[in-house]
Design a protein around this motif. Structure first.
Motif, PDB file in Angstrom:
ATOM      1  N   UNK A 126     -36.457  11.731 -30.176  1.00 28.75           N
ATOM      2  CA  UNK A 126     -37.454  12.639 -30.742  1.00 28.75           C
ATOM      3  C   UNK A 126     -38.528  12.995 -29.717  1.00 28.75           C
ATOM      4  N   UNK A 127     -38.906  12.046 -28.857  1.00 23.66           N
ATOM      5  CA  UNK A 127     -39.851  12.371 -27.768  1.00 23.66           C
ATOM      6  C   UNK A 127     -39.220  13.392 -26.826  1.00 23.66           C
ATOM      7  N   UNK A 128     -37.940  13.193 -26.540  1.00 22.79           N
ATOM      8  CA  UNK A 128     -37.229  14.139 -25.675  1.00 22.79           C
ATOM      9  C   UNK A 128     -37.179  15.531 -26.285  1.00 22.79           C
ATOM     10  N   UNK A 129     -36.910  15.598 -27.578  1.00 24.01           N
ATOM     11  CA  UNK A 129     -36.883  16.895 -28.256  1.00 24.01           C
ATOM     12  C   UNK A 129     -38.270  17.541 -28.220  1.00 24.01           C
ATOM     13  N   UNK A 130     -39.307  16.740 -28.472  1.00 24.74           N
ATOM     14  CA  UNK A 130     -40.673  17.264 -28.460  1.00 24.74           C
ATOM     15  C   UNK A 130     -41.049  17.768 -27.065  1.00 24.74           C
ATOM     16  N   UNK A 131     -40.640  17.049 -26.029  1.00 26.72           N
ATOM     17  CA  UNK A 131     -40.922  17.484 -24.661  1.00 26.72           C
ATOM     18  C   UNK A 131     -40.178  18.771 -24.328  1.00 26.72           C
ATOM     19  N   UNK A 132     -38.928  18.869 -24.767  1.00 22.87           N
ATOM     20  CA  UNK A 132     -38.154  20.092 -24.552  1.00 22.87           C
ATOM     21  C   UNK A 132     -38.821  21.274 -25.245  1.00 22.87           C
ATOM     22  N   UNK A 133     -39.239  21.069 -26.488  1.00 19.37           N
ATOM     23  CA  UNK A 133     -39.897  22.142 -27.238  1.00 19.37           C
ATOM     24  C   UNK A 133     -41.188  22.561 -26.548  1.00 19.37           C
ATOM     25  N   UNK A 134     -42.003  21.590 -26.145  1.00 19.03           N
ATOM     26  CA  UNK A 134     -43.282  21.899 -25.508  1.00 19.03           C
ATOM     27  C   UNK A 134     -43.068  22.642 -24.190  1.00 19.03           C
ATOM     28  N   UNK A 135     -42.140  22.189 -23.378  1.00 16.54           N
ATOM     29  CA  UNK A 135     -41.876  22.842 -22.095  1.00 16.54           C
ATOM     30  C   UNK A 135     -41.301  24.242 -22.291  1.00 16.54           C
ATOM     31  N   UNK A 136     -40.412  24.386 -23.249  1.00 14.44           N
ATOM     32  CA  UNK A 136     -39.773  25.679 -23.491  1.00 14.44           C
ATOM     33  C   UNK A 136     -40.743  26.722 -24.027  1.00 14.44           C
ATOM     34  N   UNK A 137     -41.696  26.288 -24.832  1.00 19.03           N
ATOM     35  CA  UNK A 137     -42.586  27.236 -25.508  1.00 19.03           C
ATOM     36  C   UNK A 137     -43.908  27.460 -24.775  1.00 19.03           C
ATOM     37  N   UNK A 138     -44.105  26.803 -23.640  1.00 17.71           N
ATOM     38  CA  UNK A 138     -45.350  26.942 -22.891  1.00 17.71           C
ATOM     39  C   UNK A 138     -45.487  28.340 -22.295  1.00 17.71           C
ATOM     40  N   UNK A 139     -46.735  28.770 -22.125  1.00 18.75           N
ATOM     41  CA  UNK A 139     -47.014  30.040 -21.458  1.00 18.75           C
ATOM     42  C   UNK A 139     -46.340  30.049 -20.089  1.00 18.75           C
ATOM     43  N   UNK A 140     -45.815  31.172 -19.724  1.00 21.82           N
ATOM     44  CA  UNK A 140     -45.178  31.350 -18.417  1.00 21.82           C
ATOM     45  C   UNK A 140     -45.047  32.837 -18.162  1.00 21.82           C
ATOM     46  N   UNK A 141     -43.969  33.233 -17.548  1.00 24.62           N
ATOM     47  CA  UNK A 141     -43.720  34.657 -17.335  1.00 24.62           C
ATOM     48  C   UNK A 141     -43.596  35.374 -18.681  1.00 24.62           C
ATOM     49  N   UNK A 142     -43.130  34.634 -19.683  1.00 25.92           N
ATOM     50  CA  UNK A 142     -43.071  35.134 -21.058  1.00 25.92           C
ATOM     51  C   UNK A 142     -44.153  34.389 -21.836  1.00 25.92           C
ATOM     52  N   UNK A 143     -44.941  35.118 -22.582  1.00 19.64           N
ATOM     53  CA  UNK A 143     -46.035  34.491 -23.333  1.00 19.64           C
ATOM     54  C   UNK A 143     -45.506  33.581 -24.432  1.00 19.64           C
ATOM     55  N   UNK A 144     -46.337  32.632 -24.835  1.00 16.30           N
ATOM     56  CA  UNK A 144     -45.967  31.728 -25.926  1.00 16.30           C
ATOM     57  C   UNK A 144     -45.662  32.516 -27.199  1.00 16.30           C
ATOM     58  N   UNK A 145     -46.431  33.570 -27.453  1.00 16.15           N
ATOM     59  CA  UNK A 145     -46.183  34.383 -28.651  1.00 16.15           C
ATOM     60  C   UNK A 145     -44.805  35.034 -28.590  1.00 16.15           C
TER      61      UNK A 145
END
Length: 118
Positions: free
Chosen positions: A28-47
């Motif tokens: 579950x920590x791994x899933x949460x880390x994947x979700x957080x990293x995937x959804x973070x602001x970057x070239x594509x906005x979080x929204x």
């Protein structure tokens, strides 16, 4: 008419996963880390990432995903117009079944927007 209480569904999913989180904390920590990293602001906005995630939830017919990602979009300041345009693309790509879940997303938006504003 919507068949899901998305606010209650999110609550029930979180409640049901509580024991799984205790039983499988590393996963579950791994899933949460994947979700957080995937959804973070970057070239594509979080929204925009949340709009993509919701489109996938609609196309995969996942009521829980619809609830969680609509809630996140409201927090990120998305508009109903952005939601509707994304849903149009989802229906274009997924046909009738996606149309049925687009209706679920619209209902979730309307329900949660009332709570979010209040």
């Amino acid at each position: 008419m919507s068949t899901f209480d998305h606010v209650g569904l999110i609550h029930n999913i979180n409640e049901s996963l509580a024991t799984f989180r205790k039983a499988q904390p590393e996963a579950m920590r791994g899933f949460a880390q994947l979700a957080q990293a995937s959804m973070a602001e970057g070239a594509i906005s979080a929204k925009h990432k949340e709009l993509i995630a919701l489109a996938i939830g609609v196309s995969q017919h996942c009521a829980g995903c619809i609830g969680f990602h609509v809630k996140a979009l409201l927090k990120l300041g998305a508009t109903r117009t952005e939601l509707e345009e994304m849903l149009a693309v989802s229906v274009y790509m997924g046909g009738g079944p996606s149309l049925m879940y687009a209706a679920e997303a619209l209902k979730a938006w309307d329900t949660m927007a009332e709570v979010h504003v209040a």
